[in-house]
Design an enzyme around this catalytic site. Structure first.
Site, short mmCIF file in Angstrom:
data_model
loop_
_atom_site.label_atom_id
_atom_site.label_comp_id
_atom_site.label_asym_id
_atom_site.label_seq_id
_atom_site.Cartn_x
_atom_site.Cartn_y
_atom_site.Cartn_z
CE LYS A 82 -4.15 1.87 0.29
NZ LYS A 82 -3.75 2.89 -0.71
CE LYS A 106 2.57 7.70 7.45
NZ LYS A 106 2.10 8.82 6.60
CE LYS A 118 4.42 7.76 -1.28
NZ LYS A 118 3.49 7.96 -0.16
CB THR A 203 -4.28 13.72 6.28
OG1 THR A 203 -4.32 12.66 5.32
CG2 THR A 203 -2.87 13.84 6.83
CG ASN A 234 -6.66 17.83 2.06
OD1 ASN A 234 -6.36 16.91 2.81
ND2 ASN A 234 -7.89 17.99 1.60
CB SER A 362 -6.18 4.78 1.98
OG SER A 362 -6.05 6.02 1.34
#
Length: 430
Positions: A82, A106, A118, A203, A234, A362
């Protein structure tokens, strides 16, 4: 780096990038604290798979330009890979390896059943037309399609990509799988095609949940506390909004134009409206103009750096007055600055927890796609709070037990979970 003595420097150049080396420095310190099995540590210092692909795109002028794309799958011990996909002109394999490693740790520290990955393309997306960006995304998807999927690797948006990018990715993958919709292949999609409610503010909300708990363990409360937020995109704008709604005095915020300050507190909903009209925070009535550098040094209870990496380093660490730093951005405080501030009695809530709200929701989106059953926004926010505070509490417990700082404790917690799982699974073939 342990175990790297015999590497060919050129062949292994992607393992020597500053981002990856920074992560490995923290990894090595944390692994020593928990006495991680040396064989497990050796495996965790390397990515499992690094893909480099050529992406030919027919441009609007009918010429063909070839871009370079990457997908690094670092570790899948805990579940499918992920991690986001970024479009940026500075993307290279070394950076993507570092980001994939950080995603692995993480997802582990957050307690998610996911591995780390990634992706990225070396391109300036602002110089592409919509048609060119779509062509780039679809060809990139096709090039890595054999390695991704709802049970293999689930990409998401990152710098330079957005829900529309994910919609193109999902459609391309779905067409190549026979035309059947495969919403679980990516997250961060528009709600209309399988995205999750609550993803847009996740977030920023997660940053505030962590800030509340960090204040609490330091015998303070969100209500009435003085908070400064660097970055009003954001993440920062939502963090400021949610903190304001919880009674905090948000005394300073900033964006690329600079910052604004009011010791009595800014009216954040009005600042948001001002930004909608003007594009920037500067010029907000009843505020004093300050620089981004000055914002970091404001006298406050909690500082939320939600902009770029490396904002607090050895040059300004001694001047930080905030008692608590909650990392909304990725790596806003360097390892060296962390050591200085910890010695000065500062409490740092590291990015792997603090900005984890995005990947947590997510994960929720992926679960909803698999079930074809979707939750309302209140449910998403409540589940987010449960997951992120459980992660914070486990890291804080590690900090107390080992008498280490929160960043090292977060990495130690992540490694411990991965170590147990890897030892149980064993080494294939033997």
């Amino acid at each position: 780096m342990p175990g790297q003595d015999n590497l060919n420097p050129q062949a292994e150049a992607h393992l020597h990038g500053p981002l990856f080396q920074n992560a490995i420095q923290t990894f090595n310190e944390a692994a020593a604290v928990i006495k991680c099995d040396p064989n497990i540590a050796e495996r965790l210092r390397r990515p499992r798979r690094c893909l480099t692909v050529s992406i030919p795109v027919r441009m609007d002028d009918q010429s063909v330009k070839v871009f370079t794309g990457y997908r690094v799958q670092y570790n899948s011990t805990l579940g499918p890979y992920k991690g986001g996909i970024r479009y940026h002109h500075n993307v290279d394999l070394a950076e993507v390896v570092g980001l994939a490693a950080l995603m692995t740790f993480k997802n582990s520290v957050l307690g998610l059943p996911l591995g780390g990955a990634k992706g990225g393309i070396c391109v300036d997306p602002t110089k592409l037309s919509r048609a060119e960006k779509q062509g780039l995304t679809r060809r990139y998807t096709s090039e890595i399609a054999a390695f991704v999927g709802p049970t293999k690797d689930i990409p998401a948006p990152d710098v330079g990509t957005d829900p529309q990018t994910m919609a193109w990715f999902m459609d391309t993958y779905s067409q190549e799988q026979g035309g059947f919709a495969q919403p679980g292949v990516v997250t961060g999609k528009p709600v209309e095609i399988g995205g999750s409610l609550g993803r847009n503010h996740a977030t920023g909300l997660g940053v505030v949940y962590v800030c509340e708990r960090a204040l609490e363990v330091n015998q303070m409360k969100m209500s009435g506390s003085r908070i400064a937020v660097q970055g009003f995109g954001n993440v920062g704008s939502f963090a400021a909004k949610f903190a304001f709604e919880r009674g905090a005095r948000v005394v300073a915020v900033s964006d690329v134009s600079g910052g604004i300050f009011n010791g009595d507190g800014l009216n954040i909903p009005q600042v948001i409206e001002h930004v909608k009209k003007t594009g920037f925070v500067k010029g907000f009535q009843g505020s004093q103009a300050i620089t981004n550098e000055e914002l970091l040094e404001v006298d406050c209870d909690a500082l939320l750096p939600c902009a770029l990496e490396g904002q607090i380093d050895v040059h300004n660490a001694e001047r930080i007055k905030a008692k608590i730093i909650v990392e909304g951005a990725n790596g806003p405080v360097t390892v060296e600055a962390t050591k200085i501030m910890v010695q000065n009695g500062k409490f740092i809530a590291p990015d792997v927890i603090s900005n984890g709200g995005g990947v947590i929701v997510s994960y929720f989106e992926w679960v909803q796609d698999i079930m074809s059953f979707f939750w309302d926004e209140a449910d998403v926010d409540l589940k987010l709070k449960s997951v992120i505070l459980k992660a914070f509490d486990s890291v804080y417990k590690m900090r107390q037990e080992k008498q280490i700082d929160m960043r090292t404790a977060a990495m130690a917690t992540a490694i411990s979970r991965l170590e147990k799982a890897m030892l149980l699974r064993g080494l294939y073939p033997r």
